[in-house]
Design a protein around this motif. Structure first.
Motif, short mmCIF file in Angstrom:
data_model
loop_
_atom_site.label_atom_id
_atom_site.label_comp_id
_atom_site.label_asym_id
_atom_site.label_seq_id
_atom_site.Cartn_x
_atom_site.Cartn_y
_atom_site.Cartn_z
N TYR A 138 0.97 -1.17 -0.07
CA TYR A 138 0.16 0.02 0.11
C TYR A 138 1.05 1.15 -0.21
CZ TYR A 138 -4.23 2.62 0.96
OH TYR A 138 -5.36 3.77 0.92
N LEU A 205 -7.31 -4.98 4.17
CA LEU A 205 -7.08 -5.06 2.86
C LEU A 205 -5.85 -6.03 2.60
CD1 LEU A 205 -6.69 -1.41 1.64
CD2 LEU A 205 -8.47 -3.09 0.86
N ARG A 492 -11.72 -2.28 -12.41
CA ARG A 492 -11.60 -3.60 -11.75
C ARG A 492 -11.09 -4.75 -12.82
NH1 ARG A 492 -17.10 -1.87 -10.26
NH2 ARG A 492 -17.99 -2.64 -12.31
N ALA A 495 -7.22 -4.16 -11.95
CA ALA A 495 -6.76 -4.52 -10.64
C ALA A 495 -6.67 -6.04 -10.81
CB ALA A 495 -7.90 -4.09 -9.56
N ILE A 507 -1.29 -0.81 -4.28
CA ILE A 507 -2.35 0.00 -4.25
C ILE A 507 -1.98 1.41 -3.88
CG2 ILE A 507 -4.68 0.64 -3.51
CD1 ILE A 507 -4.67 -2.32 -2.48
N GLU A 512 -8.37 2.46 -4.51
CA GLU A 512 -9.45 1.60 -4.13
C GLU A 512 -10.53 1.84 -3.62
OE1 GLU A 512 -7.44 2.53 -0.04
OE2 GLU A 512 -7.14 2.66 -2.12
N TYR A 540 -11.97 -4.40 -4.05
CA TYR A 540 -10.67 -4.44 -3.65
C TYR A 540 -10.35 -5.26 -2.64
CZ TYR A 540 -8.35 -1.25 -6.86
OH TYR A 540 -7.65 -0.80 -8.07
N ARG A 541 -11.30 -5.40 -1.48
CA ARG A 541 -11.16 -6.08 -0.28
C ARG A 541 -11.12 -7.59 -0.68
NH1 ARG A 541 -13.82 -2.26 3.36
NH2 ARG A 541 -12.20 -1.53 4.83
N CYS A 544 -7.87 -8.40 -2.70
CA CYS A 544 -6.96 -8.81 -1.74
C CYS A 544 -7.07 -9.84 -0.77
CB CYS A 544 -6.85 -7.49 -0.68
SG CYS A 544 -6.51 -5.89 -1.44
#
Length: 636
Positions: A138, A205, A492, A495, A507, A512, A540-541, A544
């Motif tokens: 991150y 995350l 999306r 990612a 990220i 996110e 995103y969660r 991850c």
């Protein structure tokens, strides 16, 4: 890729070259060339040269037939790390020809020496710290992520009065002042304790590495104009805050990587001190300054080398002994000091403008302090063969860089999503995979957004004309609802690719949450706490979570599938009995893809696909959709 084609040689085929890609020094490499028997080959010769040296010849030996082809082989053992180049000369019945590198690693038969193949040779005894590539990173721009209190003017040596935003949702100052300068001296007051307070969020995350843009005292809000390498910027906090943050992050399984800006300092710094704000004798003030030898003055004090001609960023002479001692070698050097206080590695700003010897010494000093310290370089191109200032750089031969920012992946993702073909994406990645040592390829910092680029969501939704807006227009711009939905679907997909390729998905804070913005400073606005796009954040969660739980995504093999469909990008990650198929359809129509499996489960949506068709398992991928399919094979 083992099939022999009509091409005489294919550098990515085990039938032509093994082992694949980069090799450790002392590792024998077997080359095989396959001229068609009808061509009447008389002699095949390998020509190989270390970068900058004369080519050596190594005759290949006839080893029999392979269908309608002759097979010629030779084994070559590179003696030491370096960058090597090779090609083949082929004497056929109609004369001498040269086997040179063509598209996709396949050979072209030419009448003169063409593009040569690259062979990266590295020190097999040197190992990159795998903790980085196996996890999620991150990236925090410190002034804009989170603050624990409203900002106040700091009282500290060298700190001049700053423009402070009390309103977290303000737009950063973006217009020139009365002198035509954008000073970047407005601050929102993000703090280390603010980051500390959001460790639960980062943990949600599954973040394992926090990468900070510069945190040291500086005049500007971006802090790339370092004022004091040994002091946390007082607006961010203090050394105790840093230690506490690193300690708590470590307790949660997270590491901290810092930004090292060692190519230049600040005009307003302890070392240059052009404005006299520091209680030191800076190089601008006196030739007797202890820092004078750090800088390249053309005509002291007002004419000096600076980064890209920006006067506020005076360049340093990285080969100066005093500078190297301060940054690298001393017991309390900058590099060692912050590792000792809790950091786990450094990202080197503009690494391609630092001498190779400087990077090697920095790496060695970091390893002396922490055996698994990480050194990442900011390099925007293929770093294995980078030429900077007319000099070939040495990054991956052992003891230099452990990783680089993977801008080639970012470029390939945006190229694909903006209409490029899956074939071009695969070729871009295969070039990198072939040229990088495997440990480095699996340790890359996989970025989609950074502080140097426009926000990903904006890039994926704006029109060409909107780029031509003036700064006032760009400052207040938000995508209209219809194009925002398009951009969200594309983000999306971006990612999914970012998280399923080898390397650490990184990220950029706020991406996110649906943050938008053009170039600096609009790409550096504050994190939208309380205003996040909850649907995107949930996606995103989930992504991850998948990346953290599927070890195959961290270390599994990579294999691209047929890319002739153009709009469908498909590749596989495999490890032991685990097999994941990633299918990304950037087009506007459903695309079917056949999978050799009995059953497949999309880990993102939970949708299952069973073998029901006589032709096998057929998965129909919806438009602008990505699947991460866990496959159950017939033999499982």
């Amino acid at each position: 890729m083992n099939r022999i084609s009509d091409s005489m040689f294919h550098s990515r085929s085990a039938a032509c070259k093994k082992p694949y890609g980069a090799v450790p020094a002392g590792q024998a490499v077997e080359f095989s060339v396959y001229p068609q028997r009808a061509q009447g080959a008389l002699q095949v010769t390998l020509w190989i040269e270390e970068d900058g040296c004369q080519a050596e010849s190594h005759p290949l030996h006839w080893c029999g037939y392979q269908g309608s082809h002759d097979r010629y082989t030779v084994t070559y053992t590179p003696p030491h790390p370096g960058l090597y180049w090779y090609y083949f000369s082929v004497e056929l019945a109609d004369g001498l020809h040269y086997c040179a590198r063509g598209y996709g690693g396949q050979a072209e038969l030419l009448e003169a020496v063409g593009d040569k193949y690259q062979l990266t040779v590295y020190d097999g005894e040197y190992h990159t710290p795998r903790w980085f590539g196996e996890g999620i990173t991150y990236n925090i721009f410190p002034d804009r992520f989170c603050r624990d209190k409203a900002p106040e003017q700091p009282e500290s040596e060298g700190v001049v009065e700053r423009v402070l935003h009390q309103n977290w949702d303000d737009i950063p100052v973006y217009l020139p002042d009365e002198h035509g300068e954008i000073l970047n001296n407005d601050f929102f007051g993000g703090t280390l304790l603010g980051v500390y307070a959001k460790l639960d969020y980062l943990e949600s995350l599954h973040v394992t590495t926090i990468y900070f843009n510069p945190i040291f005292q500086a005049y500007s809000n971006h802090r790339y104009d370092t004022g004091d390498y040994k002091r946390i910027d007082p607006l961010l906090g203090c050394e105790e805050d840093f230690r506490a943050l690193c300690s708590e992050a470590a307790r949660r399984g997270m590491r901290v990587v810092l930004d090292g800006v060692f190519n230049h300092t600040g005009y307003d710094s302890r070392y240059f001190n052009a404005r006299g704000h520091y209680d030191s004798v800076g190089a601008f003030q006196s030739k007797e300054s202890p820092y004078f030898s750090w800088f390249d003055f053309h005509n002291w004090p007002n004419e000096y080398g600076s980064w890209w001609g920006i006067y506020t960023l005076p360049q340093v002479n990285e080969t100066d002994g005093s500078y190297q001692n301060y940054i690298i070698e001393d017991e309390d050097s900058v590099v060692r000091r912050w590792l000792r206080l809790g950091a786990s590695g450094w990202r080197l700003d503009v690494a391609d403008e630092l001498p190779d010897s400087f990077i090697q010494k920095l790496n060695a000093a970091a390893r002396r302090e922490k055996s698994d310290a990480l050194i990442i370089g900011e390099v925007w191109e293929d770093a294995s063969n980078k030429i900077s200032y007319s000099e070939r750089r040495r990054y991956f031969q052992g003891g230099e860089l452990d990783s680089v920012m993977n801008y080639p992946l970012r470029d390939a993702i945006f190229g694909f999503l903006n209409g490029g073909t899956a074939e071009h994406f695969a070729e871009s990645m295969e070039c990198i995979r072939e040229n990088y040592p495997r440990d480095v390829f699996y340790n890359l910092m996989n970025v989609v957004g950074t502080h140097d680029t426009a926000r990903a969501l904006t890039l994926l939704g704006v029109t060409e004309n909107e780029w031509k807006m003036d700064r006032n227009g760009r400052a207040h711009y938000q995508l209209p609802p219809d194009r925002l939905e398009i951009a969200l679907r594309r983000l999306r997909m971006a990612a999914v690719i970012q998280f399923t390729m080898p390397g650490s998905p990184t990220i950029y804070y706020g991406d996110e949450a649906g943050q938008q913005g053009f170039e600096d400073p609009f790409n550096r606005q504050t994190y939208p706490w309380g205003h996040e796009n909850q649907e995107l954040l949930a996606f995103y969660r989930k992504l991850c979570e998948i990346r953290a739980e599927e070890q195959t995504l961290a270390d599994g093999d990579l294999q691209f599938s047929d890319t002739t469909a153009g709009a469908l990008l498909r590749y596989e990650r495999t490890s032991g009995d685990s097999r994941l198929v990633i299918a990304v359809n950037r087009g506007h129509q459903y695309v079917e893809t056949k999978i050799d499996a009995l059953y497949a489960l999309d880990l993102l949506s939970g949708e299952g696909f069973a073998y029901a068709d006589p032709d096998g398992l057929i998965v129909s991928v919806p438009p602008e959709t990505a699947y991460i399919l866990r496959c159950v094979n017939a033999a499982d």
